[in-house]
Enzyme design. Structure first.
Site, PDB file in Angstrom:
ATOM      1  N   CYS A   1       6.873   2.861  16.622  1.00 49.37           N
ATOM      2  CA  CYS A   1       5.549   3.298  17.074  1.00 49.37           C
ATOM      3  C   CYS A   1       4.450   2.953  16.068  1.00 49.37           C
ATOM      4  O   CYS A   1       3.284   3.179  16.332  1.00 49.37           O
ATOM      5  CB  CYS A   1       5.541   4.793  17.377  1.00 49.37           C
ATOM      6  SG  CYS A   1       5.796   5.812  15.918  1.00 49.37           S
TER       7      CYS A   1
ATOM      8  N   CYS B   1       0.824  -1.221   0.000  1.00 51.17           N
ATOM      9  CA  CYS B   1       0.000   0.000   0.000  1.00 51.17           C
ATOM     10  C   CYS B   1       0.853   1.264   0.000  1.00 51.17           C
ATOM     11  O   CYS B   1       0.317   2.362   0.058  1.00 51.17           O
ATOM     12  CB  CYS B   1      -0.951  -0.006   1.192  1.00 51.17           C
ATOM     13  SG  CYS B   1      -0.122   0.242   2.769  1.00 51.17           S
TER      14      CYS B   1
ATOM     15  N   CYS C   1      -7.550  -5.724  36.344  1.00 53.00           N
ATOM     16  CA  CYS C   1      -6.403  -4.983  36.860  1.00 53.00           C
ATOM     17  C   CYS C   1      -5.526  -4.477  35.721  1.00 53.00           C
ATOM     18  O   CYS C   1      -5.867  -4.599  34.546  1.00 53.00           O
ATOM     19  CB  CYS C   1      -5.611  -5.860  37.822  1.00 53.00           C
ATOM     20  SG  CYS C   1      -4.906  -7.315  37.041  1.00 53.00           S
TER      21      CYS C   1
ATOM     22  N   HIS D   1       0.180   0.583  41.346  1.00 56.68           N
ATOM     23  CA  HIS D   1      -1.044   0.874  40.582  1.00 56.68           C
ATOM     24  C   HIS D   1      -1.659  -0.384  40.008  1.00 56.68           C
ATOM     25  O   HIS D   1      -2.070  -0.408  38.854  1.00 56.68           O
ATOM     26  CB  HIS D   1      -0.739   1.889  39.460  1.00 56.68           C
ATOM     27  CG  HIS D   1       0.513   1.564  38.688  1.00 56.68           C
ATOM     28  ND1 HIS D   1       1.710   2.172  38.936  1.00 56.68           N
ATOM     29  CD2 HIS D   1       0.739   0.679  37.692  1.00 56.68           C
ATOM     30  CE1 HIS D   1       2.636   1.674  38.116  1.00 56.68           C
ATOM     31  NE2 HIS D   1       2.058   0.752  37.363  1.00 56.68           N
TER      32      HIS D   1
END
Lengths: 489, 151
Positions: A392, A384, A456, A486
Site C-alpha cells: 500500500c 530517508c 469514464c 459502472h
C-alpha cells in the site's frame, strides 16, 4: 638635417608597419598541426593550408632524417596523394597527421580515389537515406533509396556542396555541432591506419568490424589479430569540427539521425522544410525539424511516454508508430536543454528500477530507487530511512492494508501506527502527500498515483512501461463487468 | 497568448481553400485554435441527411498532442457517448503529429459510416447495436431526423 631624420624615421615606421601587417597576414593562414611518426615521436609543424602533401613530406623528411619518397602521409584512414592540398582535407587546428616510413619501395597500386582524403570521397546522399536500420532489407531496396536521392541530387548539384555533413554532440562545446569522421585501428587504436574500402553508409561507420584496413603503426601485431588470421578493422569515430582538437581522446558522439535535408522533406509537425532534419529510423522518411523534435521529446518526457528499450535504453520511436523505429543513439536526447536532460536521466533511472521490479520510495522529495527481495513486504529506504509497506506504500504495518477511500479528508485513514517519519515531514511535504492521497488512486499494477480528470472509469496507466487497464471504482483490472455496471460511474 | 504556429495557419488556410467534401471547419473569430465543425452524415448510413455539429480544439502543444473533438449535436452511435465524446484511437494513444485536422475529421466521418460496437463508448447503444441492429439503426435514423436536421 632634421628633415632627413624625419623622413628616415617615416621610412622605418612604414617598413615596420608593412612587416607587422604581412606577419599578421601570415599568422592568419598558419595551420598548426602535429605529425606522428611510427617511431612514436610527434612533430609540431606550422603550415600554410595551401601546401600540398609533397611539401609536407619534404618538411617532415628533413626533420626525421628520411627521404620524402620514403614517406606516406595518412589522415582519416587514407594515404594522401602528393597532389592533395591540405585545404581539401577537412583538417582543423592541431589535427594529427601520421607519417609512415615505407620499408620496401614497392610502387603502390592504389586507385586515384584512394589517394583522396576521406571527406572528399564520401557523399552526403550515401548517408542521408534511412538504410541504417534496414539491414534485413534486400540490397535492391537499398539501391533504390540511393537512386532516388541521387536523382534529387542532380537537380541540386549546382547549388549544393557535396561535402558530407555529420552531426555530433560535442561534450566540450556541450552542444550539437558539425562533426568530422576519423579512423583508427580497431585493435591498437593507432591513427596510422589505412582503410581497404570507403564506408558507404552508417552501418559501416557505426557498427564494429565492417571495413578492413592496414595498420601502419604496428603492422606485425595488427596484421592477423591474435593469430585468428583476421585482418584488423577500421574503427570510425568523430571529432567536433568547431573547437580546436584537444588531442586524440577528444571525441564527439555521432548523432546519425540528424542529417542534411537533401530530399527537401517537410517536417511532419510544423510542415516547414528546413536544412537540417531529424530522420526517424523508419523506412518511410518520417522527419522533423530540430525544433519540433525537441518539442516532441519534451512532450513525451512530460507525459512519461519514453520506453525503456532493453538494448538502447530510455528512448522514443517514430511518432507515426512505424515498427522497430526506436532511436538507438540516446545522445540524440542531448538536444533537450540541461534541465530537461536531467529530468530525462531521472525518469530513465526510475523506469529502470520499476522494470527491474524495484520500488521508488514514496516519501515526498525522496523517490529513492529500492531493489528488495520480492517476498519482502517491509521496505526500508536507505536514503530517508522511511519504512513502508510494499503493497500500500503507506508506513509499514502489520496485518491487512487499509483501503484508502478517495474522498476522505486529509490524513484520516492512515493504515499504520508505527509510521514515525510521517509526522517528521515538513508541512509542504505533508500537504503534497495529503493532496496526492486525496486526488489520486494508485495503479493496481505499478502503484503510480493516478488522477482521474473526467471521462469514464476505464483507466489506462499513464506510465509507458505499464499501460495497465484498470477500473477507477474497483481498483482492479478493467473487465466487461465494470463496463456493464459502472462504466460512467 | 503566444503567436499562432505556422502549422495551424497552414492547416487553416488549406481547410478553407480545399475543403474536405462533406466537412466544414471554421476557426472561431476570437480563438484561432477553436474550430466550429459541421460533418454531413455519410450516404448509406443511418446518419444520412443529417448535419452534425462538432467542436474541435487544438491544445497548446498541438501537433504533439491530439486535437480535442466533441459532438455537439446529439447522435445515436456506439462509439460516441451522451456527452458527445468520441472513442477513436487516433484521438488518444494512436495520435501522431503527422496527422492533421483534416485527417481527424475524415476519420470521424468514416466512424459514422462504420460504427464499431465492439469498442464502444456508449454501452447501451453498443449493446443494442449488437443484439438488434435493425432497431439500433432505426433509433439512429430517428435521432438524426430529430436532432441533426432542419436546424
Amino acid at each position: 638635417m632634421l628633415r632627413y631624420i624625419l623622413s628616415f624615421l617615416r621610412i622605418i615606421a612604414t617598413k615596420m608597419l608593412q612587416l607587422l601587417s604581412s606577419r599578421k597576414h601570415l599568422i592568419e593562414n598558419v595551420l598548426r598541426i602535429y605529425i606522428k611518426t611510427t617511431s612514436g615521436s610527434t612533430l609540431s609543424i606550422e603550415i600554410d593550408p595551401k601546401y600540398d602533401i609533397k611539401q609536407i613530406k619534404n618538411l617532415v623528411a628533413s626533420k626525421i632524417g628520411a627521404q620524402p619518397e620514403e614517406l606516406k602521409i595518412i589522415f582519416a584512414g587514407k594515404e594522401l596523394g602528393d597532389n592533395i592540398i591540405i585545404e581539401e582535407c577537412d583538417l582543423g587546428q592541431q589535427s594529427i597527421l601520421h607519417a609512415v616510413k615505407i620499408k620496401r619501395n614497392v610502387p603502390t597500386d592504389q586507385s586515384s580515389s584512394k589517394m583522396k582524403p576521406l571527406c572528399e570521397i564520401l557523399d552526403d546522399e550515401m548517408f542521408s537515406s534511412n538504410i541504417t536500420n534496414s539491414r534485413s532489407n534486400s540490397f535492391s531496396t537499398d539501391n533504390e533509396v540511393i537512386n532516388i536521392s541521387n536523382s534529387v541530387m542532380l537537380e541540386n548539384s549546382t547549388i549544393r556542396s557535396k561535402k558530407i555533413h555529420f552531426y555530433v554532440y560535442c561534450p566540450t562545446c556541450k552542444d550539437l555541432k558539425q562533426g568530422k569522421l576519423r579512423v583508427r585501428c580497431h585493435f591498437c587504436k593507432s591513427g596510422a591506419f589505412t582503410v581497404h574500402a570507403d564506408p558507404q553508409n552508417w552501418i559501416h561507420v557505426l557498427e564494429p568490424k565492417q571495413i578492413t584496413g592496414t595498420c601502419e603503426n604496428n603492422p606485425e601485431l595488427c596484421k592477423d589479430i591474435l593469430q585468428n588470421k583476421e585482418p584488423t578493422f577500421a574503427e570510425f569515430y568523430f571529432k567536433c569540427s568547431e573547437h580546436i582538437s584537444l588531442g586524440e581522446t577528444d571525441q564527439a558522439v555521432p548523432l546519425d539521425l540528424i542529417r542534411p535535408n537533401l530530399k527537401q522533406i517537410q517536417c511532419m509537425a510544423c510542415l516547414d522544410t528546413s536544412d537540417t532534419i531529424f530522420a526517424f529510423p523508419c523506412p518511410d522518411d518520417h522527419v522533423m525539424c530540430l525544433d519540433c523534435f525537441k518539442q516532441y521529446c519534451l512532450t513525451k518526457l512530460t507525459e512519461r511516454q519514453f520506453w525503456q528499450h532493453p538494448e538502447y535504453g530510455y528512448t522514443l520511436a517514430c511518432p507515426t508508430g512505424c515498427p522497430d523505429s526506436f532511436i538507438k543513439e540516446i545522445h540524440h536526447f542531448r538536444l533537450l536543454d540541461d534541465e530537461n536532460y536531467n529530468r530525462y536521466h531521472h525518469f530513465a533511472a526510475e523506469e529502470f528500477v520499476l522494470q527491474s521490479n524495484g520500488l521508488l520510495c514514496p516519501q515526498p522529495g525522496c523517490g529513492m530507487g529500492i531493489l528488495a527481495e520480492p517476498e519482502c513486504t517491509r521496505i526500508s529506504c536507505q536514503n530517508c530511512k522511511y519504512v513502508f509497506c510494499r503493497h500500500c506504500r503507506q508506513g509499514f504495518h502489520i496485518g491487512e492494508c487499509d483501503v484508502v477511500e478517495n474522498n476522505d479528508t486529509a490524513g484520516q485513514n492512515f493504515s499504520c501506527e508505527s509510521d514515525m517519519n510521517y509526522n517528521n515531514g515538513n508541512s509542504g511535504e505533508l500537504a503534497s502527500r495529503t493532496t496526492i492521497k486525496i486526488m489520486t488512486k494508485p495503479c493496481p499494477s505499478c502503484k503510480t498515483p493516478t488522477e482521474r480528470d473526467g471521462g469514464c472509469m476505464h483507466m489506462i496507466c499513464t506510465r509507458a512501461g505499464c499501460k495497465f487497464h484498470w477500473c477507477w471504482v474497483c481498483q482492479t483490472e478493467w473487465t466487461t463487468e465494470c463496463m456493464g455496471d459502472h462504466w460512467f460511474g | 497568448m503566444a503567436a499562432l504556429p505556422r502549422r495551424i495557419i497552414k492547416e487553416t488556410q488549406r481547410l478553407m481553400q480545399e475543403p474536405v467534401p462533406g466537412i466544414s471547419a471554421v476557426p472561431d473569430d476570437s480563438n484561432a485554435r477553436y474550430f466550429h465543425v459541421i460533418v454531413t452524415g455519410p450516404e448509406d448510413s443511418p446518419f444520412e441527411g443529417g448535419l452534425f455539429k462538432l467542436e474541435l480544439f487544438l491544445p497548446e502543444d498541438y501537433p504533439m498532442s491530439a486535437p480535442k473533438v466533441r459532438f455537439i449535436t446529439k447522435i445515436y452511435h456506439p462509439n460516441i457517448d451522451r456527452l458527445g465524446r468520441i472513442c477513436l484511437d487516433i484521438l488518444k494513444d494512436k495520435w501522431s503529429p503527422a496527422l492533421q485536422i483534416r485527417t481527424v475529421l475524415l476519420s470521424i466521418q468514416a466512424l459514422l459510416s462504420a460504427p464499431n460496437p465492439d469498442d464502444p463508448l456508449a454501452n447501451d447503444v453498443a449493446e443494442l447495436w449488437k443484439v438488434n441492429e435493425s432497431e439500433a439503426i432505426r433509433n439512429a435514423k430517428e435521432w438524426t431526423r430529430r436532432y441533426a436536421m432542419d436546424n
